[in-house]
Design a protein around this motif. Structure first.
Motif, short mmCIF file in Angstrom:
data_model
loop_
_atom_site.label_atom_id
_atom_site.label_comp_id
_atom_site.label_asym_id
_atom_site.label_seq_id
_atom_site.Cartn_x
_atom_site.Cartn_y
_atom_site.Cartn_z
N ILE A 370 0.75 -0.76 0.24
CA ILE A 370 0.13 0.46 0.21
C ILE A 370 0.89 1.64 -0.18
O ILE A 370 2.01 1.47 0.64
CB ILE A 370 -0.76 0.13 1.34
N VAL A 371 0.71 2.31 -1.31
CA VAL A 371 0.80 3.14 -0.47
C VAL A 371 0.05 4.54 -0.73
O VAL A 371 -0.63 4.62 -1.57
CB VAL A 371 2.08 3.78 -1.93
N ASP A 372 -0.35 5.15 0.13
CA ASP A 372 -0.90 6.13 0.48
C ASP A 372 -0.68 7.48 -0.06
O ASP A 372 0.96 8.45 0.65
CB ASP A 372 -1.77 6.80 1.92
N VAL A 373 -0.99 8.76 -0.28
CA VAL A 373 -1.52 9.70 -0.94
C VAL A 373 -1.43 10.85 -0.52
O VAL A 373 -2.83 10.95 -0.43
CB VAL A 373 -0.84 10.28 -2.66
N VAL A 460 3.45 2.87 3.06
CA VAL A 460 4.51 3.63 2.38
C VAL A 460 3.66 5.02 2.68
O VAL A 460 2.11 4.89 2.10
CB VAL A 460 5.51 4.48 1.74
N HIS A 461 3.22 5.45 3.27
CA HIS A 461 2.53 7.50 3.22
C HIS A 461 3.52 8.73 3.02
O HIS A 461 4.58 8.97 3.47
CB HIS A 461 2.20 7.17 4.64
N LEU A 462 3.01 9.06 1.89
CA LEU A 462 3.26 10.35 1.17
C LEU A 462 2.71 11.74 2.06
O LEU A 462 1.38 11.87 1.32
CB LEU A 462 4.08 10.40 0.07
N ASP A 463 3.24 12.41 2.30
CA ASP A 463 3.01 14.06 3.22
C ASP A 463 3.03 14.82 1.70
O ASP A 463 4.41 15.22 1.82
CB ASP A 463 3.00 14.01 3.84
N ILE A 464 2.63 14.78 1.08
CA ILE A 464 2.31 16.07 0.45
C ILE A 464 1.98 17.44 0.32
O ILE A 464 1.75 18.47 -1.17
CB ILE A 464 2.25 15.71 -1.21
N ALA A 465 1.56 17.36 1.62
CA ALA A 465 1.07 18.99 1.89
C ALA A 465 2.29 20.33 1.64
O ALA A 465 2.51 21.22 1.43
CB ALA A 465 0.55 18.92 3.72
N GLY A 466 3.65 20.22 1.94
CA GLY A 466 4.01 20.94 1.56
C GLY A 466 4.33 21.02 -0.26
O GLY A 466 4.52 22.13 -0.58
N THR A 467 4.23 20.07 -0.62
CA THR A 467 4.80 19.77 -2.49
C THR A 467 3.65 19.60 -3.69
O THR A 467 3.87 19.72 -4.54
CB THR A 467 5.34 18.31 -2.92
#
Ligand code: BES
Ligand code: MN
Ligand code: ZN
Length: 498
Positions: A370-373, A460-467
């Motif tokens: 699982i990958v979450d974005v 994996v969790h990707l936190d994209i709040a900055g990008t």
């Protein structure tokens, strides 16, 4: 934009501008740049001697050809030191050059793709980088502007003297287009305001993708969410008049039934904060709180077109986070689909609630990875700015794979710590867990909250709040939605197939 590959000398091409390159530290033009120099009676070498052309990365010099060449202009773009050339630099320089030429009324351009002999740079990969740079660098979101756009580059030609490379270059262009168009789909969805991009609209886009590419689509309505016990997601959806949609879109690229990868994207089409209302300044940015959902859907469209031999499912739990009379309130306790109870400390920590049920659904369906974005926390922006996406994981192997995929895409990622100690901060006195972990380390406590629901599935969790957005144009990035991490996800899935 039409993109084509031709065999032959670039200086013979009739276009608004032909683009050649110059490397920092070289004394005189070489290869095609030398051919262009000769046609221009030595104008380029003169500018090199006079130090106007130094070859610094993204240095752009325009020379009018005044009839000495079929093309109206010759552009010399600096690529930095030859030994330090990367695909990112090629992609970025192409984007910068295209943005420089657009307002000059140039409608057709031509460039070369000859940087072989440098590690990692092949004919195919450079053609892909050029295509991505041109399409992504020229992107603009003008849908709601009634005045017509000024200037458009309509045609890009990649010229190569070596016939043997023709096919590979063409393939590179094709891959580049698929990948860039997916990124553009994500950008469009994120830039679109929330009165146009509702959960229902996202479901419609999913349905269009399903029809176009023959994907399997399941959309759960509120009643079905209730049956499945998605109390966390429904808790968030309660405050909005827009019906929530639980969107599951699947691609089967190999014969087996098993799902290899599930990509989950946060799908809050507007995050007002709910009863824990956000301050109004900058709240408009929260129309992009579905950037994770847009990214996973867009990545799937590319994975499908690239016909990767793998089974990938994307899940978007789409809803608004609004404060109507029936809205979720601080102190409320929700029962998630997993059975775990959650105490609501802040209704503004809504992303993790919707993701909790999406994670549980994914696990119940069965999946290897699982990958979450998600645009999950302001805290990740404080930590990493708009440069790096934060990476959180329960599995080193998968984490390393995604870090490599990001590097390849030129989308910067940075691994964040997941020590057990952070879990403590999410402890509730009245429920199994609470939805905030206090003021400090907010990106990590948010990830630890998700980890509870990912369980033992490699995740994996990707936190994209900055990008997920950029405040300025640079390289292939433009102001507004970036489309990050669409290209990382595509590369990751591709690397797992290998
Ligand atoms: N969507 C926001 C996070 C965010 C902030 C995204 C800035 C993009 C730019 C998220 O739902 C949120 O509100 N997070 C809170 C969590 C807090 C209440 C624990 C935050 O970061 O302040
Ligand atoms: Mn929020
Ligand atoms: Zn949010």
């Amino acid at each position: 934009m039409k993109i084509k590959v031709t065999t032959g000398d670039i200086t013979r091409i009739k276009a608004g501008a032909i683009i050649v390159n110059f490397f920092e530290g070289t004394k005189a033009p070489e290869g095609d740049t030398a051919t262009a120099d000769q046609a221009l009676d030595g104008a380029i070498s003169q500018l090199v001697r006079q130090k106007e052309i130094k070859g610094k990365l993204n240095e752009i010099t325009l020379i009018h050809s005044l009839g000495k060449l079929p093309a109206d202009r010759v552009i010399v773009t600096g690529l930095g030191k030859k030994t330090e050339l990367t695909l990112d630099k090629i992609r970025g320089a192409m984007a910068e050059t295209c943005r420089y030429l657009r307002p000059k009324g140039v409608e057709s351009i031509a460039t070369i793709a000859q940087w072989t002999g440098i590690t990692g740079i092949t004919a195919g990969s450079s053609a892909q980088a050029i295509t991505e740079g041109a399409l992504l660098g020229l992107y603009s979101f003008r849908k709601h502007i009634t005045k017509k756009d000024e200037g458009e580059i309509k045609q890009l030609t990649i010229a190569d003297t070596d016939t043997a490379r023709f096919h590979t270059l063409k393939q590179g262009c094709q891959t580049g287009r698929i990948v860039a168009e997916a990124t553009i789909l994500a950008r469009d969805m994120v830039n679109e305001p929330s009165n146009y991009m509702t959960p229902t609209n996202i479901a419609e886009i999913a349905s269009t993708l399903a029809h176009t590419y023959g994907l399997k689509l399941t959309i759960l309505e509120r009643a079905q969410m209730q049956t499945l016990g998605m109390g966390a997601l429904l808790g968030v959806a309660r405050g909005s008049d827009q019906p929530p949609k639980f969107i599951v879109l699947s691609y089967k690229g190999r014969r087996a039934q098993a799902t290899d990868m599930t990509l989950i994207g946060k799908g809050i089409t507007f995050d007002s904060g709910g009863i824990s209302l956000k301050p109004s300044g900058g709240m408009d940015e929260m129309k992009g709180d579905m950037a994770g959902g847009a990214a996973v859907m867009a990545a799937l469209s590319a994975i499908t077109q690239l016909k990767l031999k793998t089974n990938v499912t994307t899940i978007i739990a789409a809803t608004e986070n609004m404060p109507n009379g029936t809205a979720l309130k601080p102190g409320d306790i929700l029962t998630s689909m997993s059975g775990k109870t959650i105490e609501i400390i802040s209704t503004d920590a809504e992303g993790r609630l919707t993701l909790a049920d999406a994670l549980e659904y994914a696990r119940k369906q069965g999946t290897k990875y699982i990958v979450d974005v998600a645009t999950l926390t302001g805290a990740v922006r404080v930590a990493l700015g708009d440069i790096c996406t934060g990476v959180f994981s329960n599995n080193k192997e998968l984490e390393n794979k995604i870090l490599a995929a990001g590097t390849e895409a030129g989308e910067l990622l940075w691994p964040m710590p997941m020590y057990e100690e952070y879990k403590e901060l999410n402890k509730s006195e009245v429920a199994d867990i609470q939805n905030t972990g206090g003021r400090w380390g907010g990106a990590i406590t948010a990830a630890q909250f998700l980890a509870e629901f990912a369980g033992d599935t490699p995740w994996v969790h990707l936190d994209i709040a900055g990008t997920f957005t950029s405040s300025k144009a640079h390289d292939h990035i433009v102001k507004g939605a970036t489309g990050i991490p669409v290209r990382t996800l595509i590369n990751l899935v591709r690397s797992l197939v290998k």
